[in-house]
Design a protein around this motif. Structure first.
Motif, short mmCIF file in Angstrom:
data_model
loop_
_atom_site.label_atom_id
_atom_site.label_comp_id
_atom_site.label_asym_id
_atom_site.label_seq_id
_atom_site.Cartn_x
_atom_site.Cartn_y
_atom_site.Cartn_z
N GLY A 97 0.79 -1.22 0.00
CA GLY A 97 0.00 0.00 0.00
C GLY A 97 0.82 1.27 0.00
N GLY A 102 0.61 2.78 -3.28
CA GLY A 102 -0.73 3.05 -3.79
C GLY A 102 -1.73 1.94 -3.68
N LEU A 103 -1.31 0.73 -3.32
CA LEU A 103 -2.19 -0.44 -3.20
C LEU A 103 -3.00 -0.68 -4.48
CD1 LEU A 103 -2.87 -2.72 -1.27
CD2 LEU A 103 -4.90 -1.46 -0.60
N ASN A 104 -2.31 -1.21 -5.47
CA ASN A 104 -2.96 -1.58 -6.73
C ASN A 104 -3.72 -2.89 -6.51
OD1 ASN A 104 -1.66 -2.32 -10.08
ND2 ASN A 104 -3.73 -1.93 -9.36
N ILE A 106 -12.84 3.72 -4.56
CA ILE A 106 -11.75 3.35 -5.47
C ILE A 106 -11.77 4.24 -6.70
CG2 ILE A 106 -11.63 0.94 -4.71
CD1 ILE A 106 -13.35 0.23 -7.18
N ARG A 110 -5.43 0.29 -13.94
CA ARG A 110 -5.13 -0.17 -12.58
C ARG A 110 -6.07 0.49 -11.58
NH1 ARG A 110 1.42 -0.90 -12.08
NH2 ARG A 110 1.73 -1.95 -14.09
N PHE A 162 -7.14 1.50 -7.66
CA PHE A 162 -6.56 1.85 -6.37
C PHE A 162 -7.66 2.37 -5.44
CE2 PHE A 162 -3.47 2.64 -9.68
CZ PHE A 162 -2.27 2.15 -9.18
N MET A 205 -5.18 5.75 -1.36
CA MET A 205 -3.85 5.44 -1.88
C MET A 205 -2.94 4.77 -0.84
SD MET A 205 -3.68 5.98 -5.09
CE MET A 205 -1.94 6.06 -5.50
N LYS A 206 -3.55 4.01 0.06
CA LYS A 206 -2.77 3.22 1.00
C LYS A 206 -3.63 2.08 1.51
CE LYS A 206 -3.68 6.62 4.66
NZ LYS A 206 -3.03 7.50 5.66
N GLY A 260 -1.96 -5.29 -10.27
CA GLY A 260 -3.21 -5.72 -9.67
C GLY A 260 -3.44 -7.21 -9.72
#
Length: 384
Positions: free
Chosen positions: A43, A46-48, A92, A99, A101, A105-106, A364
């Motif tokens: 994360g 950005g945690l994709n 999201i 992609r 996210f 963004m975490k 992802g």
């Protein structure tokens, strides 16, 4: 105890939630002081979570493992992953490349909401140390413990980022019980390059507008020049092929063909320096530096120089150490489990996530497959 899940990454948490929703009592055992540590690290960039694209195309990204993972991802495809995040009240968004996210963004808000929702007991600092008969042996803050649950799901991760919990130390325990394992290999990793001193000025610089060639097959992407070698998303996309023996080269001008570049170079004035000619051609200082680094002496004949620009061979010394890799290949083989991901040699024990022998590019695909395999294993474990 109805069900035990060992590991609290996305595969383990999804398995635990799935079993709990089936009405079973679930305990999650985690070796670290907190849950989901590698998930939280993911994360930071950005945690994709997944990629918004047709499911059939999405599944093809898993290569040789696609037929195996396909049914699992059909059960929890990118649309389902997006709904999962939104159900946790984590809005999201989809980027320009597809992609997906969380808007935060975490990973921490999503993980916190998810842990609050899962109806399971969490046992932290419980490290699995092997089997004792049919029971699972743990080192815990209160001393050694033996647990003999009705059903168990192992979701212990692969063999990279050991400080976050994915250390691969589970492998000998399963091998001793007759589980077939494929050797671990780094996946989505950088490659070691011994740079000349003149490249130091470019360390940390992004290499853009290129294509990476694995045995001549191009992939558009970007890379980072680091003091350790070549890293970044473009390199990760071809890393499995390069690891397995494909030659690595760079196309420094992917939007132009060899003939067009050669014709432009053939018009170079007699007194013009080669550096000036390459600058006029559109090569920035970093791409010119790479030409000087990997093509010594630099050819001056237009056709030969154009061919070099389009396929600049990159000598390297192999992948960075496995513990630095984003993910790993290897682990529990397809032959070692049944269709529901239960180990053939240990009835009642299921496996999910990166413990299984599959790999995928970043973008992802990694998190989605962990979630999907966790749900699949949890569904079949609850039925069993």
């Amino acid at each position: 105890m109805d069900a035990l899940v060992i590991g609290s990454g996305p595969a383990g948490l999804m398995a635990a939630e799935t079993i709990a929703r089936a009405g079973r009592d679930v305990t999650i055992a985690e070796a670290k002081p907190s849950a989901g540590r590698k998930f939280l690290m993911a994360g930071k960039s950005g945690l994709n979570l997944t990629k918004e694209e047709p499911t059939d195309r999405f599944i093809r990204a898993y290569g040789s493992a696609a037929p195996w993972l396909g049914p699992m991802i059909d059960q929890m495809d990118p649309v389902e992953v997006m709904a999962f995040a939104e159900d946790l009240e984590q809005p999201i968004f989809t980027g320009s490349t597809g992609r997906v996210f969380p808007k935060a963004m975490k990973a921490s808000p999503l993980l916190r909401a998810w842990l609050n929702r899962i109806d399971a007991q969490m046992r932290l600092r419980w490290r699995w140390t092997g089997f004792e008969g049919e029971a699972f042996r743990f080192d815990t803050p209160e001393g050694p413990r033996l647990i003999a649950p009705g059903v168990t799901i192992l979701a212990l991760g692969g063999a990279s980022w050991s400080r976050l919990g994915s250390d691969g130390e589970w492998a000998p325990h399963l091998a001793a019980r007759g589980v077939e394992l494929a050797p671990f290999q780094p996946s989505n990793m950088g490659f070691v390059v011994d740079w000349s001193p003149h490249m130091e000025a470019h360390f940390g610089a992004p290499l853009k507008n290129i294509a990476l060639l694995a045995d001549g097959v191009p992939t558009r992407g970007e890379a980072i020049i680091s003091n350790r070698g070549l890293e970044g998303g473009g390199i990760y996309a071809v890393s499995a092929a390069i690891r397995d023996g494909a030659a690595l080269a760079l196309d420094l001008m992917p939007d132009r063909d060899v003939g067009g570049i050669a014709r432009r170079l053939s018009k170079r004035p007699r007194k013009q320096t080669l550096t000036k000619a390459l600058t006029n051609l559109g090569l920035d200082p970093l791409r010119r530096a790479l030409l000087q680094e990997f093509a010594r002496p630099l050819p001056e004949a237009p056709q030969e120089l154009a061919a070099t620009i389009k396929a600049l061979s990159v000598p390297h010394k192999g992948p960075r150490p496995m513990d630095e890799a984003i993910s790993t290949a290897g682990g529990v083989t397809r032959k070692a489990v049944n269709a529901g991901l239960m180990l053939n040699s240990i009835p009642g024990v299921f496996v999910a996530g990166e413990m299984l022998d599959w790999e995928a590019p970043t973008g992802g695909y990694l998190i989605t497959a962990c979630l999907a395999s966790g749900k699949w294993a949890g569904t079949h474990a609850a039925r069993w």
